[in-house]
Motif scaffolding. Structure first.
Motif, PDB file in Angstrom:
ATOM      1  N   LYS A   1       0.899  -1.025  -0.049  1.00 61.96           N
ATOM      2  CA  LYS A   1       0.109  -0.055   0.028  1.00 61.96           C
ATOM      3  C   LYS A   1       0.895   1.234   0.062  1.00 61.96           C
ATOM      4  CE  LYS A   1      -4.550  -1.868   1.757  1.00 61.96           C
ATOM      5  NZ  LYS A   1      -5.295  -1.465   3.057  1.00 61.96           N
ATOM      6  N   THR A   2       1.854   1.244   0.781  1.00 59.54           N
ATOM      7  CA  THR A   2       2.907   2.466   0.858  1.00 59.54           C
ATOM      8  C   THR A   2       3.547   2.674  -0.542  1.00 59.54           C
ATOM      9  OG1 THR A   2       4.680   1.097   1.600  1.00 59.54           O
ATOM     10  CG2 THR A   2       3.275   2.532   3.384  1.00 59.54           C
ATOM     11  N   MET A   3       3.633   1.538  -1.418  1.00 57.56           N
ATOM     12  CA  MET A   3       4.214   1.722  -2.636  1.00 57.56           C
ATOM     13  C   MET A   3       3.163   2.480  -3.663  1.00 57.56           C
ATOM     14  SD  MET A   3       5.894  -2.144  -3.351  1.00 57.56           S
ATOM     15  CE  MET A   3       7.609  -2.286  -2.533  1.00 57.56           C
ATOM     16  N   LEU A   4       2.018   2.530  -3.222  1.00 55.22           N
ATOM     17  CA  LEU A   4       0.959   3.192  -4.140  1.00 55.22           C
ATOM     18  C   LEU A   4       0.659   4.509  -3.999  1.00 55.22           C
ATOM     19  CD1 LEU A   4      -1.774   0.199  -4.014  1.00 55.22           C
ATOM     20  CD2 LEU A   4      -0.238   0.844  -5.913  1.00 55.22           C
ATOM     21  N   PRO A   5       0.351   5.409  -4.875  1.00 52.82           N
ATOM     22  CA  PRO A   5      -0.115   6.657  -4.705  1.00 52.82           C
ATOM     23  C   PRO A   5      -1.303   6.853  -3.530  1.00 52.82           C
ATOM     24  CG  PRO A   5       0.077   6.430  -6.895  1.00 52.82           C
ATOM     25  CD  PRO A   5       0.303   5.021  -6.334  1.00 52.82           C
ATOM     26  N   PRO A   6      -1.444   7.759  -2.748  1.00 52.53           N
ATOM     27  CA  PRO A   6      -2.595   7.831  -1.677  1.00 52.53           C
ATOM     28  C   PRO A   6      -3.914   7.365  -2.514  1.00 52.53           C
ATOM     29  CG  PRO A   6      -0.987   9.520  -1.269  1.00 52.53           C
ATOM     30  CD  PRO A   6      -0.711   8.792  -2.583  1.00 52.53           C
ATOM     31  N   VAL A   7      -4.133   7.989  -3.552  1.00 48.99           N
ATOM     32  CA  VAL A   7      -5.591   7.731  -4.093  1.00 48.99           C
ATOM     33  C   VAL A   7      -5.986   6.470  -4.521  1.00 48.99           C
ATOM     34  CG1 VAL A   7      -4.599   8.117  -6.680  1.00 48.99           C
ATOM     35  CG2 VAL A   7      -7.058   9.002  -5.956  1.00 48.99           C
ATOM     36  N   LEU A   8      -4.817   5.658  -4.582  1.00 50.55           N
ATOM     37  CA  LEU A   8      -5.184   4.066  -4.944  1.00 50.55           C
ATOM     38  C   LEU A   8      -4.940   3.126  -3.810  1.00 50.55           C
ATOM     39  CD1 LEU A   8      -3.140   3.867  -8.492  1.00 50.55           C
ATOM     40  CD2 LEU A   8      -5.456   4.259  -8.076  1.00 50.55           C
ATOM     41  N   GLN A   9      -4.546   3.589  -2.579  1.00 51.63           N
ATOM     42  CA  GLN A   9      -4.347   2.775  -1.535  1.00 51.63           C
ATOM     43  C   GLN A   9      -5.336   1.959  -1.171  1.00 51.63           C
ATOM     44  OE1 GLN A   9      -2.167   4.878   1.347  1.00 51.63           O
ATOM     45  NE2 GLN A   9      -0.393   5.019   0.098  1.00 51.63           N
ATOM     46  N   ASN A  10      -6.469   2.490  -1.039  1.00 53.59           N
ATOM     47  CA  ASN A  10      -7.764   1.685  -0.718  1.00 53.59           C
ATOM     48  C   ASN A  10      -8.324   1.024  -1.635  1.00 53.59           C
ATOM     49  OD1 ASN A  10      -7.769   2.965   1.802  1.00 53.59           O
ATOM     50  ND2 ASN A  10      -8.950   4.799   1.542  1.00 53.59           N
ATOM     51  N   ASP A  11      -8.219   1.265  -2.931  1.00 51.72           N
ATOM     52  CA  ASP A  11      -8.763   0.650  -3.954  1.00 51.72           C
ATOM     53  C   ASP A  11      -8.214  -0.786  -4.257  1.00 51.72           C
ATOM     54  OD1 ASP A  11     -10.074   2.898  -4.715  1.00 51.72           O
ATOM     55  OD2 ASP A  11      -8.744   3.524  -6.021  1.00 51.72           O
ATOM     56  N   ILE A  12      -7.054  -1.145  -3.527  1.00 55.30           N
ATOM     57  CA  ILE A  12      -6.173  -2.336  -3.448  1.00 55.30           C
ATOM     58  C   ILE A  12      -6.892  -3.277  -2.636  1.00 55.30           C
ATOM     59  CG2 ILE A  12      -4.201  -2.187  -2.399  1.00 55.30           C
ATOM     60  CD1 ILE A  12      -2.760  -3.465  -4.725  1.00 55.30           C
ATOM     61  N   ASP A  13      -7.699  -2.931  -1.731  1.00 55.63           N
ATOM     62  CA  ASP A  13      -8.257  -3.785  -0.580  1.00 55.63           C
ATOM     63  C   ASP A  13      -8.942  -5.053  -1.102  1.00 55.63           C
ATOM     64  OD1 ASP A  13      -7.362  -2.304   1.417  1.00 55.63           O
ATOM     65  OD2 ASP A  13      -9.146  -1.047   1.817  1.00 55.63           O
TER      66      ASP A  13
ATOM     67  N   THR B   1      -9.424  -1.479  -8.612  1.00 58.41           N
ATOM     68  CA  THR B   1      -8.515  -2.784  -8.148  1.00 58.41           C
ATOM     69  C   THR B   1      -7.394  -3.164  -9.200  1.00 58.41           C
ATOM     70  OG1 THR B   1     -10.309  -3.498  -6.502  1.00 58.41           O
ATOM     71  CG2 THR B   1      -8.137  -4.906  -6.815  1.00 58.41           C
ATOM     72  N   LEU B   2      -7.936  -3.208 -10.252  1.00 56.82           N
ATOM     73  CA  LEU B   2      -7.031  -3.645 -11.577  1.00 56.82           C
ATOM     74  C   LEU B   2      -5.974  -2.499 -11.748  1.00 56.82           C
ATOM     75  CD1 LEU B   2      -9.507  -5.425 -13.870  1.00 56.82           C
ATOM     76  CD2 LEU B   2      -7.784  -6.581 -12.305  1.00 56.82           C
ATOM     77  N   VAL B   3      -6.549  -1.347 -11.631  1.00 57.00           N
ATOM     78  CA  VAL B   3      -5.652  -0.085 -12.004  1.00 57.00           C
ATOM     79  C   VAL B   3      -4.513   0.004 -10.613  1.00 57.00           C
ATOM     80  CG1 VAL B   3      -5.545   2.435 -12.001  1.00 57.00           C
ATOM     81  CG2 VAL B   3      -7.457   1.159 -13.051  1.00 57.00           C
ATOM     82  N   ALA B   4      -4.985  -0.402  -9.579  1.00 55.99           N
ATOM     83  CA  ALA B   4      -4.078  -0.221  -8.380  1.00 55.99           C
ATOM     84  C   ALA B   4      -3.072  -1.279  -8.414  1.00 55.99           C
ATOM     85  CB  ALA B   4      -4.952  -0.378  -6.854  1.00 55.99           C
ATOM     86  N   ILE B   5      -3.334  -2.441  -9.150  1.00 54.47           N
ATOM     87  CA  ILE B   5      -2.544  -3.800  -9.156  1.00 54.47           C
ATOM     88  C   ILE B   5      -1.503  -3.431 -10.418  1.00 54.47           C
ATOM     89  CG2 ILE B   5      -2.096  -6.105  -9.962  1.00 54.47           C
ATOM     90  CD1 ILE B   5      -4.931  -6.782  -8.533  1.00 54.47           C
ATOM     91  N   GLY B   6      -1.986  -2.979 -11.324  1.00 53.23           N
ATOM     92  CA  GLY B   6      -1.316  -2.173 -12.378  1.00 53.23           C
ATOM     93  C   GLY B   6      -0.067  -0.981 -12.199  1.00 53.23           C
TER      94      GLY B   6
END
Length: 497
Positions: free
Chosen positions: A284-296, A451-456
């Motif tokens: 999660k810390t590797m992601l931009p803040p806007v995407l961190q919850n989307d990967i849940d 979620t797919l965007v966050a994984i990408g």
């Protein structure tokens, strides 16, 4: 003794104070090994050093934190994080401390000293003998002579002045726990003149013990490290069978190499899922803040898969095939020596075989690493990683045969190289795994699209990190293959037969 003092002083007995406390550590004694004691009393958690009374950190709790991520942010969490890491805290013992204070008064009814009678008892037990009793004499300011006289009387009465033993050890005796009794690390003392087959069986006996201890705890699912230690012991067993050449009959060696390959494969999926779930916060810390919850949703999906994977492992450990493998393996390790033409190294003194196998593997590692410096292909890095792991296992198997300080220097250097190669491999595997997961998640739901965007995004970050790790290989390998290390490897392992 207190009653005898009544003829000289007035004695006032105060109400007894009882306080229960529970001691905690991880299964592999990580706090004890660092000389720390973590205990709970009332609604507070305390950390101190062994044999020290000063409290280093304390926090109020409503429920006991089990994992480090359950602790509130603060100094205690920061102190414990690098020690316990991902292991669960387990309650080792709970005891009751009961203290009764006696005030010693002179003829003027002035308090001239205090006596504290302290009992350590099993928690919640009635009518049982105390685990330990102490009588503490505490001077009162302005009345030193009275304290000195009392101390003299106690000594003449046969009381022994002793250094106070940490209650930690007395409490653990209640539950027959020996601090530091378990470690997944190899603790074997070999004799250089031992037969190689006897020495190898000694190593394998130790590894079997680790397998047995952890297999019964995997079902409890207290933390992920029981499976990890189980798998490492299985890998080491396979490595010993493959790397310590010609000490057992070939037919026996080939049979058990195949058997333990099966045992290792039982838990591959579960371990992979454990690794990804342990990295949830890191990802999660590797992601931009806007995407961190989307990967849940990804981690919720992985948790569901883990439940099924755990059940598959438990089914495997209960299977007739697994039970037979471990039964036959234990029987083989306990049976008398058997002569075989294919066990040519069986009666060779282990020191000679250890030197030969370690030095040959070291030369192969250096040769493979030098080729990679000329052409850093991903596949070659993976092959080198396996070779380094085999070398590490050999050095750990036989470390007791060599000067500890010198072999530890080389093992630490090898660890640095392994860390680099392991990180590179992990990042490669993670990228591929996450990419394959994108094909499994439904893309029709709006949330899963996010979620797919966050994984990408995460895959892109992992790929950049993988390249950074790859770029650092040359320096780390060059340090490992340095002339100083080469000289030390020759000194310890070049054949002296």
């Amino acid at each position: 003794m207190i009653s005898e003092l009544a003829g000289q002083y007035t004695i006032k007995k105060e109400s007894a104070i009882s306080e229960s406390f529970a001691i905690y550590d991880t299964f592999d004694w990580r706090l004890f090994n660092k000389s720390f004691v973590l205990y709970r009393s009332g609604n507070k958690l305390f950390l101190r050093k062994l044999a020290k009374s000063a409290i280093l950190h304390t926090i109020e709790i409503t429920s006991l934190p089990v994992f480090i991520w359950d602790f509130p942010d603060g100094k205690l969490k920061k102190h414990l994080l690098p020690i316990i890491k991902m292991r669960a805290l387990l309650k080792l013992v709970e005891v009751l401390c009961r203290s009764t204070i006696y005030r010693i008064l002179n003829r003027e009814e002035k308090t001239v000293a205090r006596l504290t009678y302290e009992e350590i008892l099993p928690s919640r037990a009635k009518d049982v003998l105390a685990l330990a009793t102490h009588l503490w004499l505490k001077p009162v300011k302005g009345y030193p002579k009275h304290s000195q006289d009392l101390a003299k009387q106690f000594k003449e009465a046969g009381f022994i002045i002793t250094k106070k033993e940490d209650i930690y050890f007395k409490a653990l005796k209640v539950v027959d726990e020996k601090p530091g009794s378990y470690s997944g690390k190899l603790k074997i003392q070999l004799d250089p003149d031992m037969r190689s087959d006897d020495a190898t069986k000694m190593i394998l006996h130790f590894l079997l013990q680790i397998i047995r201890i952890n297999e019964v705890n995997i079902e409890k699912d207290l933390d992920t490290e029981f499976l990890h230690d189980f798998r490492v012991a299985v890998r080491r067993t396979r490595s010993a069978l493959g790397q310590i050449k010609n000490v057992f009959p070939m037919e026996t060696t080939n049979r058990f190499k195949k058997d333990f390959a099966f045992v290792g494969e039982l838990s591959n999926q579960l371990r992979d899922l454990d690794v990804y779930l342990l990295k949830e916060d890191t990802y999660k810390t590797m992601l931009p803040p806007v995407l961190q919850n989307d990967i849940d949703p990804l981690f919720e999906y992985l948790r569901q898969k883990r439940s099924k994977a755990l059940q598959n492992v438990l089914n495997g450990l209960r299977s007739k095939k697994y039970v037979k493998i471990l039964h036959d393996w234990e029987a083989f390790l306990n049976e008398p020596r058997e002569y075989s033409k294919t066990a040519a190294n069986a009666n060779l003194p282990v020191i000679y075989l250890a030197r030969k196998r370690i030095y040959m593997k070291y030369l192969r590692v250096v040769k493979a690493g030098n080729l990679i410096l000329e052409n850093t292909e991903d596949e070659m890095l993976h092959v080198l990683r396996i070779q380094c792991k085999k070398l590490r296992y050999l050095m750990e198997f036989f470390s007791s045969l060599f000067p500890r300080k010198k072999i530890n220097i080389l093992i630490e250097q090898l660890k640095k190289l392994q860390d680099n190669l392991g990180d590179f491999n992990d990042l490669c595997v993670q990228e591929e795994y996450l990419f394959n997961l994108t094909k499994q998640l439904p893309a029709t739901h709006q949330q899963f699209k996010k979620t797919l965007v966050a994984i990408g995004s995460l895959i892109g970050t992992l790929d950049r990190e993988r390249q950074t790790v790859k770029d650092s290989f040359a320096k780390i390998f060059t340090d490992f293959a340095s002339p100083a290390n080469r000289k030390l490897f020759r000194e310890l392992f070049a054949s002296k037969q």
